[in-house]
Scaffold this motif. Structure first.
Motif, PDB file in Angstrom:
ATOM      1  N   ASP A 120       0.835  -1.193   0.000  1.00  0.00           N
ATOM      2  CA  ASP A 120       0.000   0.000   0.000  1.00  0.00           C
ATOM      3  C   ASP A 120       0.871   1.245   0.000  1.00  0.00           C
ATOM      4  O   ASP A 120       2.038   1.206   0.393  1.00  0.00           O
ATOM      5  CB  ASP A 120      -0.893   0.018   1.247  1.00  0.00           C
ATOM      6  N   ASP A 122       0.197   3.906   1.808  1.00  0.00           N
ATOM      7  CA  ASP A 122      -0.047   4.741   2.987  1.00  0.00           C
ATOM      8  C   ASP A 122       0.924   4.524   4.139  1.00  0.00           C
ATOM      9  O   ASP A 122       0.696   5.004   5.238  1.00  0.00           O
ATOM     10  CB  ASP A 122      -1.485   4.519   3.475  1.00  0.00           C
ATOM     11  N   GLN A 124       1.464   1.956   5.862  1.00  0.00           N
ATOM     12  CA  GLN A 124       1.060   1.013   6.911  1.00  0.00           C
ATOM     13  C   GLN A 124       1.884  -0.268   6.795  1.00  0.00           C
ATOM     14  O   GLN A 124       2.051  -0.991   7.754  1.00  0.00           O
ATOM     15  CB  GLN A 124      -0.441   0.708   6.795  1.00  0.00           C
ATOM     16  N   ARG A 235      -1.942   4.810   9.837  1.00  0.00           N
ATOM     17  CA  ARG A 235      -1.888   5.758   8.741  1.00  0.00           C
ATOM     18  C   ARG A 235      -1.644   7.155   9.292  1.00  0.00           C
ATOM     19  O   ARG A 235      -2.288   7.565  10.250  1.00  0.00           O
ATOM     20  CB  ARG A 235      -3.254   5.728   8.054  1.00  0.00           C
TER      21      ARG A 235
HETATM   22 MG   LIG Z   1      -4.191   1.391   4.585  1.00  0.00          MG
END
Ligand SMILES: [Mg+2]
Ligand SMILES: Nc1nc2c(ncn2[C@@H]2O[C@H](COP(=O)(O)OP(=O)(O)O)[C@@H](O)[C@H]2O)c(=O)[nH]1
Length: 391
Positions: A120, A122, A124, A235
């Protein structure tokens, strides 16, 4: 958040505004790892992720493919600006499409690298486990290495409780369809060998958010999987795009995998909604005919009308969620649904009647009539009521 300095991020951004050296004397090495990153409104996270990847992948030739679904915050444009001066970066922008799994699959198809990571944007997913994952898939006979939150050394971090429960439940269910034993099938962070990806790609569903389950369940043989632990981060920028549809999308993916793709999952959902409509119809008929003492014709007409409206609403929310109608198009759609279903009902009755006259048992004739009208209603409503928008 990782210990990335803001210097590293500004370095990425500074380089984007500089012309590239014309005579680079380095000999180009083949790319070993491609990282596919689906993005939707992740403008702020892109340079942070790039700086993080540069920091951990110093000993690897890598490239990153962002797949952006025309994010309103201009993520794709931001990536393109950075890509102009950095050949490692590429972006595939899809217009008028949404979907995490399909975006990831299309991104994976763009690379020739022997190993493909999916993560991802973001932050994370902890990028520092990437070298370990790559090392394992390179040196052991494995198809997939999954970054797992559910084995010793890993954790869900501060992931909301309900999402943790859902994730665990999903992982448990997934064991029935995945051709391997794995603790975190809900993980969106993994590395796959390109040869394995190529084998399964024709059978992928591309539905929903759980691309790993799709990749594992689409194999015709046992999948060789290893897991590497990591701690799921929170996040810092932007927000989660996953909503109530996650469960529904996951259910559809499982239906698709279980039914061997004989029947489209959307049709299965349409029929399920239709079955609920029958119950609503019966309940209303009881209410109008038995309780309110209206005539049978009036009661059944009203009950049918309520059931059709109920079916329309549910189909708009679930079956055709990706083409959901709103505002004026909702009203137009409702009328188109009434018309299509009324013709479907006529077809149902006349076909069943025809069979019944031909001495077919009444219940077979009834079921055949319903089947014909289900297919008719589905087809017509897909073409006219929830037609694909061009936007
Ligand atoms: Mg995420
Ligand atoms: N291309 C694309 N990316 C998406 C879509 N939905 C989510 N993403 C990206 O997929 C990743 C995971 O989504 P996220 O909302 O963080 O899910 P969560 O971590 O489970 O809450 C992020 O990088 C998102 O930007 C989508 O419809 N299309």
């Amino acid at each position: 958040m990782s210990d990335l300095g803001s210097d590293a991020i500004s370095e990425i951004e500074r380089r984007a505004s500089e012309p590239m050296a014309l005579h680079d004397t380095r000999v180009a090495q083949p790319i070993e790892l491609a990282i596919v990153v689906p993005t939707y409104n992740e403008r702020e996270n892109v340079p942070i992720l790039l700086a993080a990847l540069e920091r951990v992948l110093v000993e690897t030739e890598w490239e990153v493919m962002f797949v952006d679904d025309n994010s309103p915050d201009g993520t794709a444009e931001r990536i393109r600006e950075l890509a102009v001066t950095n050949p490692r970066i590429r972006v595939l922008e899809r217009i008028g499409r949404r979907g995490l799994s399909s975006a990831t699959i299309e991104g994976m198809l763009t690379t020739g690298a022997p190993y493909i990571a999916v993560m991802d944007a973001d932050m994370q997913h902890d990028e520092s486990v990437l070298p370990r994952m790559l090392e394992r898939i390179k040196t052991e006979p494995l198809d997939v290495v999954v970054a797992s939150r559910n084995i010793a050394g890993g954790s869900m971090g501060e992931f909301p409780r309900n999402r943790v429960r859902l994730s665990n439940l999903g992982s448990r269910i997934s064991r029935a369809v995945c051709h391997c034993d794995i603790s975190d099938a809900m993980s969106g962070f993994f590395v796959v060998e390109r040869t394995y990806f190529k084998q399964v790609v024709p059978r992928l569903s591309g539905t929903g958010f759980k691309i790993l389950v799709d990749l594992l369940a689409s194999s015709t043989r046992e999948v060789r999987v290893a897991e590497v632990p990591y701690h799921f981060r929170s996040r810092e920028w932007g927000e989660s795009k996953l909503n109530v549809n996650v469960e529904l999308e996951y259910l559809l993916l499982l239906i698709d995998k279980a039914l061997g793709r004989c029947v489209p999952p959307r049709f299965v959902l349409f029929v399920l909604v239709g079955s609920l409509g029958v119950l609503v119809n019966l309940a209303c008929l009881t209410l109008f005919f038995q309780v309110a003492n209206a005539s049978f014709l009036v009661s059944q007409s009203l009950a049918t009308f309520v059931a059709m409206t109920f079916n329309f609403v549910l189909n708009n929310l679930a079956t055709f969620r990706d083409r959901r109608l709103r505002g004026r198009r909702l009203v137009r759609g409702l009328f188109s649904f009434y018309v299509a279903c009324s013709v479907g009902a006529l077809l149902n009755v006349s076909f069943a009647e025809f069979l019944h006259r031909a001495s077919i048992p009444w219940y077979v004739a009834g079921i055949a009539g319903m089947a014909i009208s289900a297919v008719w209603n589905y087809g017509l409503n897909m073409v006219f009521t929830w037609r694909r928008s061009r936007a």
